[in-house]
Design a protein around this motif. Structure first.
Motif, mmCIF file in Angstrom:
data_model
loop_
_atom_site.group_PDB
_atom_site.id
_atom_site.type_symbol
_atom_site.label_atom_id
_atom_site.label_comp_id
_atom_site.label_asym_id
_atom_site.label_seq_id
_atom_site.Cartn_x
_atom_site.Cartn_y
_atom_site.Cartn_z
ATOM 1 N N SER A 1 38.956 -12.943 35.862
ATOM 2 C CA SER A 1 38.381 -11.908 34.990
ATOM 3 C C SER A 1 39.347 -11.535 33.867
ATOM 4 N N CYS B 1 38.370 -13.992 46.164
ATOM 5 C CA CYS B 1 38.212 -12.757 45.381
ATOM 6 C C CYS B 1 39.448 -12.489 44.524
ATOM 7 N N TRP C 1 30.495 -8.671 37.648
ATOM 8 C CA TRP C 1 31.706 -8.702 38.466
ATOM 9 C C TRP C 1 31.621 -7.757 39.660
ATOM 10 N N LEU D 1 35.034 -2.567 34.618
ATOM 11 C CA LEU D 1 34.797 -3.983 34.894
ATOM 12 C C LEU D 1 34.438 -4.718 33.608
ATOM 13 N N ALA E 1 39.444 -12.313 40.529
ATOM 14 C CA ALA E 1 39.970 -11.172 39.778
ATOM 15 C C ALA E 1 40.921 -11.638 38.685
ATOM 16 N N LEU F 1 40.653 -6.575 38.273
ATOM 17 C CA LEU F 1 39.295 -6.482 37.757
ATOM 18 C C LEU F 1 39.137 -5.327 36.771
#
Length: 674
Positions: free
Chosen positions: A209, A202, A140, A135, A206, A128
Motif C-alpha cells: 500500500s 497482510c 484496503w 487508508l 501493507a 496502511l
C-alpha cells in the motif's frame, strides 16, 4: 485532521500511556537479567524490544499534537502493547523459575494477547494508515479485516494451545495451559503456521500500500512516504527471514518511529516543528539559565559569605540578564535547523533591507513581496496600498480567500498584506507569526514610502497643472485683453498725429479716447497683479488685509449678518509669502460661502500664531459662523477643494466641521519652521 491544540486530558492520556510503557519495558529488562540461565527466553531479544524502546514515546508525541490522527493512536497503543509483551514474557519465565505456575499462566495469556495485537497494529495497520492517517482506498479494508481475523484466531488458538511434550520442551518445566484442548494436538502446528502465513501476507500487502501511494503521490507526498517505506521494507525483509534475523530486526524496528518522525519534521506533514521549536528553546533556556543561576549563586556565596540573600539576588539578576539574548540565539538556531537559511527571520529582514536600499519605493515593493512569500513558503503574497502607485503588487497567486494583515505605519493604516495558502514547504504557524512580526514593519515602511511617493507625484502634477493653467490664463488675458487694447491705442496715436495739423478737434477727441483706454489698461494690469498676489497683503499686511476682506465681503446688514469680528492672536510679521496668500484665499473662500449659503447672523475670523519656540509652531486660521451648518452629505465643490489643496501644498490641512452648537467651522493649519 484537527488543527487545534489538543485538550489537556488527551495529552495526559497519551503521555500516561507512554510512561506506563516505559515502566513495563524497564520491569521486563530488569526481571529478564535476573532469570536463571535455564529459564532464559529463546532468543533473548525480539523485535518487541525495539518496539518498547521507541514506539510509545513517538506515539504519545504525535497523539499529544494531533489527537484525531489515527496513525498516532495506532503507534501509541501498539507501543504500549509491545512493552506489555516484553514485561509479561519476562515475568512469565521469572514466576515459572520460582515455581509460581499460576502467575506464570496468567502472564502467558497477557503476553500472548499483547504480542498478537501489537504486531497487527504496528506491522499491518501503521503502514496502511501512513502517512495521512487514512487508508489509500476502501478496498484496503479487506487487508485490515484479514489481519484482524488472523490475529483473533491466533490469540484464540494460543489460548487453547495443548501442553507440549516435556521431552521436546526448551525449559525445565512445562507451563501448563488450563484452557488447553487436547483434540487440537494433530492440527495445532499446521493451523498456527497457516495463521502466520496469513499475517505475513497482510504485512506484505501493507507494505505494498505504501508503494502504491508512492506511485500515485505528488512530489511532496512522495518525499513524505519515501523514508517510512524504506524502513518498513527492510523490516519486512528481516521479518520474513524468521527468528534467525531477530537481532538485526530488533535494532531495525527501533528505527521505524524515527523514520516516521523524520518525514513529519523534514516535510512538515503534521506541523510538529512548532513543538520541536518551542521545546528546544524552552529546554535550552531552562538548562542554561539554571546553570548560570546556580553558578552565579555559588560564586557570590563564596564572595559574600554569610549574606545568602545578596548571593541569591545576584544570581537572579545575573541569570535574568542572559534570558532574552539567549532566547533569541536559541530561536535562531532552531529556525535555521528546521527551516534553513530562507526561514530565518533575521536573514529575511536583512534581505529586505538590502532590497529597499537598491531601488526606488515602487520597485522595492515588488522585491519585498517576493522576499515575504519565500520566507512564509506560501503560494502567493500581495500588498495593497491605499492611494499608492502602484496600488497592488502581487508575487505568486494569493487565491480567492487570502489572509489579510493590516499594514500600519506609526499608527496610520497604509494598506494591507494579503497572504495566500501554504505552499509545498509548509512552515509551522508559530514560525509564520515570527516571520510576519519581523517583516511587517519593513513592509509597512515600504508601503508608506510608496504612498508618499504617489502623493508627491500627484502634488507635482497638480502644481504643474496649476502653473500651466495660470500661464494659459495670463497668455489669454495678455493677448486678448492688453494686446488688443495696446494695439488699438497705437492706432489712435497715429490717427491723432495725422489729424493734429488739419483738425485739432478730431485729434483732441482721439487723445481723450486714448486716455480712457489707458485707464482700462491700468485696470487690467491691476487685475492681473491681484490674481497673482492680493495687493492688500503688501499694503495692509496679513492682519489688515483679512480685516478689510471681512468688511468688504460681509458688510454690516448683508443678508442678515449682524456682527463680523476679526481676531488675531500672535505676531503675523515675517510669515512666508505663500502662507500669507493661502491664509487670505482660504479666508476669502470661507467668507464667500458664509455670504452665499450660511444664513448666519454672527461670523468670527480668527488667526492664531503661538509664540515662536525652538521648533517653530503652526499658524491656525478659523472661520466660524452660527448659520444652518453644512448639509448632511457634504460634497466637496471647487471652493472646498481649493481650500484643502492650498493648505496641503504647504504641508498643512483644512477641515470643515459642524460643531454641536450649530453653524460651520472652517479650520486650516499651516506648519511653520523656526
Amino acid at each position: 485532521m484537527d488543527e487545534n491544540p489538543p485538550a489537556f486530558p488527551v495529552r495526559a492520556v497519551a503521555w500516561a500511556m507512554a510512561a506506563v510503557a516505559l515502566v513495563l519495558t524497564l520491569v521486563g529488562v530488569l526481571v529478564q537479567v535476573r532469570i536463571p540461565a535455564e529459564w532464559q527466553p529463546h532468543p533473548p531479544l525480539t523485535p518487541d524490544f525495539g518496539v518498547a524502546l521507541t514506539f510509545p514515546l513517538t506515539g504519545a508525541f504525535l497523539v499529544s499534537q494531533r489527537p484525531r490522527l489515527s496513525m498516532a493512536w495506532l503507534i501509541c497503543v501498539g507501543g504500549l502493547l509491545g512493552s506489555g509483551n516484553v514485561a509479561f514474557t519476562a515475568l512469565m519465565f521469572h514466576w515459572a523459575s520460582q515455581g509460581d505456575m499460576g502467575a506464570a499462566i496468567t502472564a502467558r495469556a497477557v503476553q500472548l494477547i499483547c504480542w498478537a495485537v501489537s504486531g497487527l497494529l504496528l506491522a499491518v495497520m501503521v503502514p496502511l494508515y501512513s502517512p495521512t492517517g487514512a487508508l489509500p482506498s476502501r478496498g484496503w479494508r479487506v487487508v485490515v479485516a484479514a489481519g484482524a481475523a488472523a490475529t483473533l484466531a491466533e490469540v484464540v488458538l494460543g489460548l487453547l494451545r495443548p501442553d507440549p511434550d516435556p521431552a521436546a520442551y526448551d525449559w525445565p518445566e512445562v507451563i501448563h495451559n488450563p484452557l488447553q484442548v487436547r483434540g487440537l494436538v494433530p492440527y495445532y502446528g499446521t493451523a498456527w503456521n497457516v495463521l502466520q502465513y496469513v499475517i505475513q501476507v497482510c504485512v506484505v500487502a501493507a507494505l505494498a500500500s505504501l508503494v502504491l501511494r508512492l506511485r500515485r503521490a505528488d512530489p511532496v507526498t512522495r518525499r513524505q512516504i519515501a523514508w517510512p517505506l524504506s524502513i518498513f521494507a527492510v523490516y519486512v525483509a528481516l521479518y520474513l527471514l524468521g527468528p534467525a534475523m531477530w537481532l538485526p530486526a530488533t535494532l531495525w524496528t527501533a528505527l521505524i518511529p524515527f523514520g516516521i518522525l523524520f518525514a513529519v519534521l523534514r516535510y512538515r506533514l503534521y506541523g510538529i516543528d512548532t513543538v520541536i521549536s518551542r521545546t528546544f528553546v524552552t529546554a535550552g533556556l531552562l538548562g542554561t539559565i539554571s546553570a548560570v543561576y546556580f553558578g552565579a549563586g555559588a560564586v557570590s556565596s563564596l564572595v559574600v559569605s554569610g549574606y545568602h540573600q545578596v548571593g541569591g539576588l545576584a544570581a537572579a539578576l545575573f541569570a535574568g540578564a542572559f534570558f532574552q539574548p539567549l532566547r533569541r540565539a536559541l530561536q535562531r538556531v532552531v529556525d535555521r535547523a528546521l527551516y534553513g537559511r530562507v526561514g530565518d527571520p533575521a536573514l529575511l529582514a536583512e534581505r529586505l533591507t538590502q532590497e529597499v536600499r537598491r531601488a526606488d519605493p515602487g520597485e522595492a515593493l515588488a522585491s519585498v513581496v517576493t522576499v515575504v512569500r519565500e520566507g512564509l513558503a506560501v503560494d502567493g503574497v500581495a500588498v495593497e496600498i491605499a492611494d499608492g502607485r502602484p496600488r497592488y503588487v502581487e508575487s505568486g497567486q494569493v487565491g480567492p480567500s487570502p489572509r489579510e494583515v493590516p499594514l500600519v505605519w506609526h499608527g496610520e493604516p497604509v494598506g494591507r498584506l494579503l497572504v495566500g495558502p501554504p505552499g509545498t514547504r509548509r512552515f509551522a504557524p508559530a514560525h509564520d507569526e515570527r516571520v510576519l512580526s519581523t517583516l511587517l514593519p519593513y513592509v509597512a515602511d515600504v508601503a508608506h514610502a510608496v504612498r508618499m511617493a504617489a502623493d508627491l507625484q500627484r502634488s507635482r502634477e497638480r502644481i504643474l497643472a496649476a502653473r500651466e493653467e495660470e500661464r494659459r490664463r495670463l497668455r489669454r488675458d495678455l493677448h486678448d485683453g492688453l494686446g488688443q487694447t495696446l494695439g488699438a491705442m497705437a492706432m489712435t496715436i497715429n490717427l491723432a498725429r495725422i489729424s493734429l495739423a488739419k483738425s485739432p478737434d478730431t485729434a483732441d477727441d482721439l487723445l481723450r479716447d486714448l486716455r480712457v483706454g489707458m485707464d482700462a489698461v491700468a485696470g487690467d494690469i491691476r487685475e492681473l497683479v491681484y490674481g497673482l498676489r492680493p495687493p492688500a497683503l503688501d499694503d495692509l499686511g496679513l492682519e489688515g488685509a483679512v480685516r478689510a476682506l471681512a468688511e468688504e465681503t460681509l458688510p454690516a446688514g448683508t443678508d442678515g449678518v449682524e456682527d463680523v469680528s476679526v481676531r488675531v492672536d500672535g505676531d503675523l510679521a515675517g510669515l512666508p509669502a505663500a502662507v500669507e496668500v493661502a491664509v487670505y484665499r482660504i479666508a476669502q473662500e470661507a467668507l464667500n460661502n458664509v455670504r452665499r449659503h450660511a444664513r448666519a447672523t454672527r461670523v468670527e475670523v480668527r488667526v492664531t500664531r503661538p509664540p515662536a519656540g525652538d521648533g517653530g509652531g503652526e499658524l491656525r486660521v478659523t472661520v466660524a459662523d452660527d448659520g444652518i451648518g453644512p448639509p448632511a452629505r457634504l460634497r466637496a465643490g471647487v471652493g472646498m477643494s481649493s481650500m484643502r489643496e492650498r493648505a496641503a501644498e504647504l504641508g498643512g490641512s483644512c477641515v470643515v466641521a459642524a460643531p454641536d452648537t450649530g453653524g460651520t467651522v472652517v479650520e486650516a493649519r499651516f506648519p511653520l519652521t523656526a
